[in-house]
Design an enzyme around this catalytic site. Structure first.
Site, PDB file in Angstrom:
ATOM      1  N   ASN A   9       0.861  -1.190   0.000  1.00  0.00           N
ATOM      2  CA  ASN A   9       0.000   0.000   0.000  1.00  0.00           C
ATOM      3  C   ASN A   9       0.894   1.236   0.000  1.00  0.00           C
ATOM      4  OD1 ASN A   9      -1.874   2.006   0.411  1.00  0.00           O
ATOM      5  ND2 ASN A   9      -2.295   1.453   2.558  1.00  0.00           N
ATOM      6  N   LYS A  11       0.036   4.304  -0.282  1.00  0.00           N
ATOM      7  CA  LYS A  11      -0.623   5.503   0.276  1.00  0.00           C
ATOM      8  C   LYS A  11      -0.379   6.709  -0.642  1.00  0.00           C
ATOM      9  CE  LYS A  11       0.190   3.502   4.776  1.00  0.00           C
ATOM     10  NZ  LYS A  11       0.100   3.658   6.191  1.00  0.00           N
ATOM     11  N   HIS A  95      -9.683   1.235   5.015  1.00  0.00           N
ATOM     12  CA  HIS A  95      -8.387   1.419   5.673  1.00  0.00           C
ATOM     13  C   HIS A  95      -8.565   2.357   6.872  1.00  0.00           C
ATOM     14  CE1 HIS A  95      -4.225   2.501   6.413  1.00  0.00           C
ATOM     15  NE2 HIS A  95      -3.881   1.430   5.722  1.00  0.00           N
ATOM     16  N   GLU A  97      -6.823   4.668   8.015  1.00  0.00           N
ATOM     17  CA  GLU A  97      -6.547   6.099   7.759  1.00  0.00           C
ATOM     18  C   GLU A  97      -7.782   6.766   7.179  1.00  0.00           C
ATOM     19  OE1 GLU A  97      -2.915   5.664   5.516  1.00  0.00           O
ATOM     20  OE2 GLU A  97      -1.883   5.021   7.330  1.00  0.00           O
ATOM     21  N   GLU A 167      -5.708  -5.250  10.425  1.00  0.00           N
ATOM     22  CA  GLU A 167      -4.730  -4.174  10.595  1.00  0.00           C
ATOM     23  C   GLU A 167      -4.986  -3.471  11.929  1.00  0.00           C
ATOM     24  OE1 GLU A 167      -2.676  -2.945   6.826  1.00  0.00           O
ATOM     25  OE2 GLU A 167      -4.351  -1.589   7.058  1.00  0.00           O
ATOM     26  N   GLY A 173       2.055   1.993  10.786  1.00  0.00           N
ATOM     27  CA  GLY A 173       2.989   3.108  10.671  1.00  0.00           C
ATOM     28  C   GLY A 173       3.672   3.485  11.971  1.00  0.00           C
ATOM     29  N   SER A 213       3.192  -2.348  10.318  1.00  0.00           N
ATOM     30  CA  SER A 213       4.640  -2.320  10.566  1.00  0.00           C
ATOM     31  C   SER A 213       5.348  -3.620  10.184  1.00  0.00           C
ATOM     32  CB  SER A 213       4.923  -1.944  12.026  1.00  0.00           C
ATOM     33  OG  SER A 213       4.446  -0.638  12.282  1.00  0.00           O
TER      34      SER A 213
HETATM   35  C1  PEP Z   1      -0.905   0.127   5.969  1.00  0.00           C
HETATM   36  O1  PEP Z   1      -0.951   1.307   5.693  1.00  0.00           O
HETATM   37  O2  PEP Z   1      -1.812  -0.626   5.604  1.00  0.00           O
HETATM   38  C2  PEP Z   1       0.229  -0.362   6.754  1.00  0.00           C
HETATM   39  C3  PEP Z   1       0.168  -1.575   7.211  1.00  0.00           C
HETATM   40  O3  PEP Z   1       1.285   0.518   6.955  1.00  0.00           O
HETATM   41  P1  PEP Z   1       2.698   0.187   7.669  1.00  0.00           P
HETATM   42  O4  PEP Z   1       3.209  -1.090   7.041  1.00  0.00           O
HETATM   43  O5  PEP Z   1       3.554   1.343   7.375  1.00  0.00           O
HETATM   44  O6  PEP Z   1       2.414  -0.001   9.113  1.00  0.00           O
END
Ligand code: PEP
Length: 253
Positions: A9, A11, A95, A97, A167, A173, A213
């Site tokens: 992803n 973003k 998601h 975010e 998630e 993040g 992460s």
């Molecule tokens: C994401 O945005 O779906 C995500 C898992 O980000 P990160 O790997 O940076 O935690």
């Protein structure tokens, strides 16, 4: 047998030129060596160009979001028909975010799910708890509520292909990934939920991916978990080196 999948992803990162550079390097590093399905989710601006750049290899593209209406006065939005039209095959919906910054609700995610499957796009449905909810032992309750409101309330599941992305919000993040055992426990719970609400074969078929992460370093252990069918990777998917390591680590499973 569920085919393992790694999804990057991106973003709101990478111009079109940078996107092309990234997938070119990714293609070189993977060069057909991967035993896992690979999908990247560029910005909507770069989606078609990236799809074309990848047409000679087994790497798919996902959109990061979709609107549930087919067309209309929705400034800034993109419909499922438009994504299907440019050869997109997956779409990330719900998601955290988008939920946190644009206040997206499970009811809206449900509409997006429906719009996606009507256009034969495969939805990647993101769910997960906050740190406080985990501390309060509410993880399973939160997960069940999200799945009820997205998959069950609208009676929208008709054997269509979809993925669930677990998630945990506290892991996205932050550099604090869920441990493989924590991820496995929630994935197992999600699979039990699917078996209860739908059928055993549905639960066996639906791929449940972990995101939060994920790095080249922690991915091998995550891949080893029996109910972790894939990884959704944010930050570490922005560099071909780290993302390809994550993909190739699956072979260690
Ligand atoms: C994401 O945005 O779906 C995500 C898992 O980000 P990160 O790997 O940076 O935690």
């Amino acid at each position: 047998m569920r085919k393992p999948i790694a999804i990057g992803n991106w973003k709101m990162h990478k111009t079109v030129k940078e996107s092309i550079r990234l997938v070119t390097e990714l293609k070189n590093r993977l060069s057909g060596k991967q035993e896992v399905e690979v999908v990247v989710a560029p910005t909507s601006v770069a989606l078609e160009t990236v799809r074309i750049a990848l047409q000679d290899v087994q790497i798919g593209v996902a959109a990061q979001n979709v609107h549930w209406e087919e067309s209309g006065a929705f400034t800034g939005e993109v419909s499922a028909a438009m994504l299907a039209d440019i050869g997109c095959t997956y779409v990330i919906i719900g998601h955290s975010e988008r939920r946190q910054q644009w206040h997206e609700t499970d009811a809206q995610v449900q509409l997006k799910f429906k719009a996606a499957i009507e256009q034969d796009l495969v939805p990647i449905v993101c769910i997960g708890e906050t740190w406080q909810q985990r501390q309060d032992n509410e993880t399973e309750k939160v997960i069940d509520k999200q799945l009820n409101e997205i998959l069950v309330a609208g009676n929208i599941f008709h054997g269509s292909d979809f993925l669930i992305a677990y998630e945990p919000i506290w892991a996205i993040g932050t550099g604090n990934n869920a441990t493989p055992e924590q991820a496995q426990k929630v994935h197992e719970h999600i699979r039990e939920y699917l078996a209860r609400m739908f059928r055993g074969d549905v639960a066996e078929q639906v791929r449940i991916v972990y995101g939060g992460s994920v790095t080249a370093k922690n991915s091998a252990e995550l891949w080893r978990m029996p109910d972790v069918d894939g990884l959704l990777v944010g930050t570490a998917s922005l560099e071909a080196e780290s993302f390809s390591k994550i993909v190739l680590n699956q072979g260690e499973r």
